[in-house]
Design an enzyme around this catalytic site. Structure first.
Site, mmCIF file in Angstrom:
data_model
loop_
_atom_site.group_PDB
_atom_site.id
_atom_site.type_symbol
_atom_site.label_atom_id
_atom_site.label_comp_id
_atom_site.label_asym_id
_atom_site.label_seq_id
_atom_site.Cartn_x
_atom_site.Cartn_y
_atom_site.Cartn_z
ATOM 1 N N HIS A 77 0.844 -1.186 0.000
ATOM 2 C CA HIS A 77 0.000 0.000 0.000
ATOM 3 C C HIS A 77 0.882 1.240 0.000
ATOM 4 O O HIS A 77 1.868 1.325 0.728
ATOM 5 C CB HIS A 77 -1.004 0.018 1.149
ATOM 6 C CG HIS A 77 -0.446 -0.301 2.495
ATOM 7 N ND1 HIS A 77 0.009 -1.557 2.854
ATOM 8 C CD2 HIS A 77 -0.289 0.482 3.589
ATOM 9 C CE1 HIS A 77 0.419 -1.533 4.112
ATOM 10 N NE2 HIS A 77 0.256 -0.306 4.573
ATOM 11 N N HIS A 120 1.042 5.163 0.743
ATOM 12 C CA HIS A 120 0.377 6.206 1.527
ATOM 13 C C HIS A 120 0.513 7.542 0.796
ATOM 14 O O HIS A 120 1.626 7.944 0.440
ATOM 15 C CB HIS A 120 1.044 6.367 2.898
ATOM 16 C CG HIS A 120 0.861 5.217 3.807
ATOM 17 N ND1 HIS A 120 -0.104 5.180 4.784
ATOM 18 C CD2 HIS A 120 1.545 4.046 3.907
ATOM 19 C CE1 HIS A 120 -0.017 4.042 5.448
ATOM 20 N NE2 HIS A 120 0.976 3.331 4.936
#
Length: 129
Positions: free
Chosen positions: A97, A99
């Site tokens: 992921h 950010h």
């Protein structure tokens, strides 16, 4: 491949605000600032370095989309973009992921150094210590 125990593989589709064939973007459940967004590949993969070239391009396109959305919705003054790749780097969900963290004037006393503050004793390189 979907991993049933992975919170990103089982993400509620209602949380997604922008997507493409290879990835999705959604607001972080534990945001550090207004508009904090996560961009993930649809395929369960743990590391940026294990993505295909097509997945990387798709994630970067979603990063641009998420930034435009945050610009309109939150009007930040800057951004931090980060990836915790591996448990030694602080990754807690083993699904890659990215950010996107909007930053705002005066959200920190002195924001210089940005991500360097993961090592506080090495972050401040500009003042005489």
């Amino acid at each position: 491949m979907i991993q049933p125990a992975c919170p990103f593989c089982t993400l509620d589709p209602k949380r997604v605000f922008v997507a493409n064939d290879l990835g999705v973007a959604f607001r972080d459940a534990f945001p550090v600032s207004p508009g904090h967004t996560l961009i993930i590949p649809r395929r369960h993969v743990g590391s940026w370095f294990d993505l295909t070239a097509e997945e990387r391009a798709a994630i970067l396109a979603l990063l641009d989309d998420a930034k435009r959305n945050a610009d309109v919705e939150h009007k930040p003054d800057g951004y931090n973009i980060g990836i915790n790749d591996g448990s030694a780097a602080g990754q807690t969900v083993p699904h890659l992921h990215v950010h996107l963290i909007p930053r705002y004037k005066d959200d920190q006393k002195d924001p210089r150094g940005g991500v360097r503050w993961i090592f506080p004793d090495k972050a401040d390189y500009w003042s005489k210590r």
